[in-house]
Design an enzyme around this catalytic site. Structure first.
Site, PDB file in Angstrom:
ATOM      1  N   ASP A 153      -8.771 -15.558 -10.418  1.00  0.00           N
ATOM      2  CA  ASP A 153      -9.423 -15.110  -9.190  1.00  0.00           C
ATOM      3  C   ASP A 153     -10.296 -13.892  -9.473  1.00  0.00           C
ATOM      4  O   ASP A 153     -10.179 -12.858  -8.830  1.00  0.00           O
ATOM      5  CB  ASP A 153      -8.356 -14.807  -8.122  1.00  0.00           C
TER       6      ASP A 153
ATOM      7  N   LYS B 285       1.645  -2.480  -1.301  1.00  0.00           N
ATOM      8  CA  LYS B 285       1.442  -3.882  -0.938  1.00  0.00           C
ATOM      9  C   LYS B 285       2.755  -4.413  -0.380  1.00  0.00           C
ATOM     10  O   LYS B 285       3.756  -4.475  -1.098  1.00  0.00           O
ATOM     11  CB  LYS B 285       1.048  -4.630  -2.207  1.00  0.00           C
TER      12      LYS B 285
ATOM     13  N   GLY C 133      -6.322  -3.424   2.801  1.00  0.00           N
ATOM     14  CA  GLY C 133      -6.591  -4.770   2.301  1.00  0.00           C
ATOM     15  C   GLY C 133      -5.606  -5.759   2.888  1.00  0.00           C
ATOM     16  O   GLY C 133      -4.489  -5.394   3.264  1.00  0.00           O
ATOM     17  N   VAL C 134      -6.022  -7.013   2.997  1.00  0.00           N
ATOM     18  CA  VAL C 134      -5.149  -8.052   3.522  1.00  0.00           C
ATOM     19  C   VAL C 134      -5.289  -9.282   2.646  1.00  0.00           C
ATOM     20  O   VAL C 134      -6.394  -9.603   2.206  1.00  0.00           O
ATOM     21  CB  VAL C 134      -5.542  -8.425   4.973  1.00  0.00           C
ATOM     22  N   GLY C 135      -4.180  -9.918   2.363  1.00  0.00           N
ATOM     23  CA  GLY C 135      -4.249 -11.135   1.550  1.00  0.00           C
ATOM     24  C   GLY C 135      -3.239 -12.150   2.041  1.00  0.00           C
ATOM     25  O   GLY C 135      -2.553 -11.915   3.048  1.00  0.00           O
ATOM     26  N   GLY C 136      -3.129 -13.252   1.346  1.00  0.00           N
ATOM     27  CA  GLY C 136      -2.204 -14.303   1.738  1.00  0.00           C
ATOM     28  C   GLY C 136      -0.756 -13.818   1.752  1.00  0.00           C
ATOM     29  O   GLY C 136       0.073 -14.302   2.518  1.00  0.00           O
ATOM     30  N   PHE C 137      -0.485 -12.813   0.960  1.00  0.00           N
ATOM     31  CA  PHE C 137       0.883 -12.307   0.807  1.00  0.00           C
ATOM     32  C   PHE C 137       1.266 -11.327   1.886  1.00  0.00           C
ATOM     33  O   PHE C 137       2.421 -11.047   2.089  1.00  0.00           O
ATOM     34  CB  PHE C 137       0.960 -11.585  -0.538  1.00  0.00           C
TER      35      PHE C 137
ATOM     36  N   LYS D 224      -0.098  -7.310   3.662  1.00  0.00           N
ATOM     37  CA  LYS D 224      -1.117  -6.262   3.774  1.00  0.00           C
ATOM     38  C   LYS D 224      -0.966  -5.192   2.696  1.00  0.00           C
ATOM     39  O   LYS D 224       0.123  -4.958   2.195  1.00  0.00           O
ATOM     40  CB  LYS D 224      -1.006  -5.579   5.133  1.00  0.00           C
TER      41      LYS D 224
END
Ligand SMILES: *[C@@H]1O[C@H](CO)[C@@H](O)[C@H](O)[C@H]1NC(C)=O
Ligand SMILES: *[C@@H]1O[C@H](CO)[C@@H](O)[C@H](O)[C@H]1NC(C)=O
Ligand SMILES: *[C@@H]1O[C@H](CO)[C@@H](O)[C@H](O)[C@H]1NC(C)=O
Length: 880
Positions: free
Chosen positions: A667, A571, A550-554, A556
């Site tokens: 969210d 994370k 998964g990848v997010g603004g913060f 990986k």
């Protein structure tokens, strides 16, 4: 500072001793009871030996409608020692201020909330206790408006001579009346209550009661579950009342209970209210045995009502009635169950099992044999150890005993009380003792040793503390500037006291040295295990991009595997991203407060080499969305989808109501609902979450965050966030689950791009069935679909106020599941409309009752705020 405080208290006690001989007119002189059989409600009168009732800040004595008289400030001034205090009052605070919102349970005590006393420094009330033993301490709080002091920002602790009742407590919501109720065992002839404002803050109190409880009220022994046994020594524990329910009956106020207790209705705590039906008889028919239960244990109004198993015509009666209450999982609890056989016509007909948190409490409880007659009161106390309260819930279940052949399988419960037990710090709120030292597990045990040494070798310890203090002062400058990831790992209730500074530097030292050792690391409270960077690097094969899940603004998320083959979701924050740091901090703050079966749980963290890494349980089946569309996974059945939605709804409901401050996820979407190996749904990603009060103060900020397609239009327009924004997003999720398509699909023709709009259009045309997932066609019972769509539609209401609460959504989904199950049981191949229709009218009634009854008052365990659904409209939940 500490010494000064102490001296202050002691001198106040001496001071007080000159005053104790002054008699007060309100102190009753004898303990005792008198029977009065002519009245069915107040059968027994109670005259407490010690009876201090004080309406703080009031200029005159106050007599409540239940007859109890509270002293004015002047009448109680001699009990109080303080350097400075201020009175505030707001006589306009009346039932009409709380019109249609006032909690019925506290309405008779409203006059107590109209005035308050403010303390700017430590202040102690000292009481002479003529008969040691259990005493009630009831504290009334309401943050009255005042021109010079802001009571909603007051933060303070309340301690007795031995026990911490409240630590760093505040009442940020000025629409809630708060009653905190304790049962403390006073062992000497003195009892003191000290209010300690946090530095630069103030303390306040609206009213208080220190009242003798009957000796028989809390016996010293109870039954334990896990393993079943007996527990002795209850007298050594202070108790805080978390819940008190009159099962199957109306709420009771201090008018109905001679001991001044209040009892809520249980409906809002029942897991499947449809499976229960209430029964009642005249209270005057209730008998009390010569030993055991008495009218002091519970009034006959409690024993004369119950919930029993509903006559479900559809299936054979074999299920449990079940009640579920949120509690702080770091404490042990005393659970009192009240029973009285008001359902049978003859003896020896009723046998049932009693479970507490899924463990057998009593097998085949046989009230006839115990009491020897029908309609006779009985109660049993259980102690539930903190290790058995893992997910922050207390569950009480009763169900028919299968091994006993009885004519009619049935099970009943008449009353239910849950009381928090003080912990090893002799505290009912946190792990600090009355003198502020920390008593807790993990790294803090080092501090405890320091404290122990300190007592023996005062000077040396002081040197040590001084050294630590210097170390703290000399911390590398970058540490603070980096917005300190570590500082967020520390317990949230920690304050700026000097003892805390030591613990801070120790925690860092402790972590450094510990991170070298390979196993057995236990990190900071609530955050689980401490991982070393090397360990995590190995687990992810040097953060291999192939391991990214998964990848997010913060940054990986990696799939990692430890040496013992445990799978982890890791994370790794990107320290250069400001957003990353903020979201990490939010996530940590949230997760350290939350623990729930339907929220993804944090296993540990790593805080080395300026890394910000969080380690979660690995959710083997990944995001819910992947099982709906866009991948080649086996499509889920309708029942599976319902169960997942119910799980997610439970998680969100807990977020909104379970924590001390309501939390808004912000969210909610199908990629943030993860599935474990058994397809149990868990809500994840708290990076954007907000606690209630912060929003009230800062909602002016224009930062509308969330995911496109799920965003509440009202939030978008007005930038005011409420938990109803989550409800909207969840409505979108429900349609996504039904239609198996993304919330936004720009590739589609314009009118179809937005799922919420498109689905509602088809629904209005009555053609929704045309757009449901083809894999589901023909498998959903019409009743189940109707209920489900009804819930989804309500979630998408234009205005937040028109949307249901998550609790209501949950209820509807559970009902949709029941309808689906019933239909498949009757005939799996065909939708049996007649059975469903027979059920339908009942459901509507029950639902309406459930939604609108003002009796469904809920004690929010962490805060003791009384929440009626109506009450909450003016902000009810403390955290909103
Ligand atoms: C008992 O059940 C009836 C019908 O099911 C309902 O109208 C009533 O409100 C219930 N009483 C209580 C105290 O919950
Ligand atoms: C509680 O007391 C009030 C006032 O005396 C009375 O009207 C009400 O019926 C009582 N409720 C019960 C359940 O006994
Ligand atoms: C009742 O609850 C207990 C404990 O949770 C469980 O073991 C039992 O199977 C349940 N009984 C029924 C009939 O569901």
């Amino acid at each position: 500072m500490g010494g000064e405080k102490h001296g202050h208290t002691i001198s106040s006690l001496f001071f007080f001793f000159f005053l104790v001989s002054i008699p007060y007119p309100t102190i009753a002189k004898k303990d005792g009871s008198s029977s009065n059989s002519s009245s069915s409600q107040h059968v027994v009168k109670y005259s407490p030996v010690d009876n201090y009732l004080i309406n703080c800040g009031s200029t005159e004595a106050t007599v409540l409608s239940d007859g109890r008289s509270f002293r004015s400030d002047a009448q109680s001034a001699s009990l109080l020692s303080t350097t400075e205090d201020i009175q505030v009052s707001d006589k306009s605070l009346s039932n009409s201020t709380f019109s249609n919102t006032s909690s019925f349970l506290l309405s008779s005590s409203l006059p107590l909330y109209q005035t308050a006393r403010i303390f700017v420094d430590d202040s102690t009330y000292s009481f002479f206790i003529s008969r040691p033993g259990r005493h009630w301490v009831r504290l009334y709080f309401f943050p009255l408006p005042d021109s010079s002091y802001n009571l909603t920002s007051a933060t303070f602790s309340v301690i007795t001579d031995s026990t911490v009742l409240l630590r760093d407590f505040s009442v940020s919501n000025n629409n809630s009346l708060i009653l905190k109720e304790y049962l403390v065992n006073v062992t000497s002839n003195r009892f003191s209550l000290t209010f300690q404002p946090q530095s630069k803050s103030i303390a306040f109190i609206n009213a208080m009661e220190i009242v003798s409880a009957p000796d028989t009220l809390i016996p010293d022994t109870a039954t334990t579950v896990s393993p079943v046994g007996s527990f002795n020594g209850l007298n050594n524990y202070a108790l805080e009342v978390s819940y008190r329910l009159n099962v199957g009956g109306w709420p009771l106020t201090s008018l109905n209970d001679t001991l001044g207790r209040t009892w809520q209705n249980d409906l809002s705590f029942m897991r499947s209210p449809l499976l229960a039906q209430n029964v009642s008889i005249s209270p005057s028919k209730i008998e009390y045995p010569s030993t055991g239960a008495s009218a002091f244990i519970a009034p006959n109004a409690v024993y004369s009502t119950a919930n029993e198993m509903a006559n479900a015509n559809v299936t054979q009666q074999n299920f449990n009635l079940s009640w579920e209450m949120n509690v702080d999982p770091t404490f042990s609890y005393l659970i009192r169950l009240h029973f009285c056989d008001i359902v049978c016509k003859t003896l020896n007909e009723l046998f049932f099992n009693v479970y507490v948190n899924e463990m057998m409490g009593v097998a085949s409880l046989d009230l006839s044999t115990i009491t020897g007659s029908l309609r006779t009161a009985y109660f049993q106390d259980f102690v539930l150890n903190t290790s058995a309260v893992v997910d922050g819930k207390i569950r009480v279940e009763v169900g028919p005993a299968s091994n006993v052949q009885s004519a009619t399988p049935n099970a009943i419960l008449n009353g239910l009380e849950v009381m928090k037990m003080s912990n090893e710090a002799s505290s009912l709120d946190g792990l600090y003792t009355i003198d502020g030292s920390y008593v807790g597990p993990s790294i803090y045990s080092k501090l405890k040793i320091v404290a122990a040494v300190g007592i023996g070798l005062g000077v040396m310890a002081m040197l040590l503390v001084a050294t630590m203090f210097v170390r703290w002062q000399k911390r590398p400058p970058g540490w603070e500037k980096r917005n300190s990831f570590s500082s967020w790992l520390l317990p949230l209730h920690a304050t700026g006291q000097s003892s805390f500074m030591c613990s801070k530097s120790w925690s860092r030292g402790g972590m450094r040295s510990k991170s070298k050792s390979k196993n057995g690391n236990s990190g900071i409270m609530g955050l689980g295990r401490l991982f070393s960077f090397a360990e995590l690097r190995e687990a992810t094969r040097n953060f291999d991009d192939k391991a990214v899940i998964g990848v997010g603004g913060f940054g990986k998320v990696y799939l990692g595997e430890t040496e013992d083959k445990t799978k982890l979701a890791i994370k790794r924050g990107n320290p250069s991203s400001e957003q990353g740091i903020n979201e990490f901090q939010t996530e940590i703050q949230m997760l350290s407060k939350l623990r729930h079966r339907h929220l993804v749980s944090l296993i540990g963290y790593c805080d080395e080499n300026s890394e910000m890494i969080l380690v979660y349980e690995y959710m083997a089946n990944g995001p819910f969305r992947d099982h709906l569309y866009g991948s080649n996974l086996t499509p889920l059945s309708w029942k599976q989808r319902l169960e997942i939605c119910i799980g997610a709804a439970r998680g969100l409901h807990y977020l909104h109501t379970g924590a001390a401050q309501g939390i808004i996820h912000r969210d909610v979407k199908t990629t943030n609902i993860l599935l474990d190996e058994n397809f149990v749904a868990k809500v994840s990603d708290f990076g954007l979450s907000k606690t209630g009060p912060a929003i009230n103060q800062t909602h002016v900020s224009t930062a509308v965050k969330g995911s496109f397609g799920y965003l509440d239009p009202e939030y978008f327009r007005r930038q005011q966030l409420t938990e109803k924004s989550d409800v909207y997003s969840f409505g979108v999720v429900l349609f996504e689950v039904l239609c198996a398509r993304p919330a936004i699909n720009p590739a589609l023709p314009r009118e179809q791009v937005n799922l919420a709009e498109w689905a509602m259009q088809w629904h209005r045309k009555g053609l929704l069935e045309k757009i449901i997932d083809s894999h589901l066609q023909g498998t959903i019972s019409s009743g189940s679909l109707k209920k489900y769509v009804e819930a989804a539609e309500k979630c998408l209401a234009e205005y937040g106020v028109d949307r249901p609460s998550m609790g209501d959504v949950l209820w509807n989904l559970e009902y949709a599941l029941q309808l689906q199950e019933v239909s498949t049981k009757i005939d799996p191949s065909e939708d049996n409309g007649s059975v469903l229709n027979a059920l339908q009218p009942r459901s509507e009634n029950d639902h309406n009752d459930h939604a609108s009854t003002p009796a469904a008052v809920a004690f929010d365990d962490n805060s003791g705020v009384v929440n009626a659904p109506l009450f909450s409209q003016i902000g009810g939940f403390q955290g909103r």
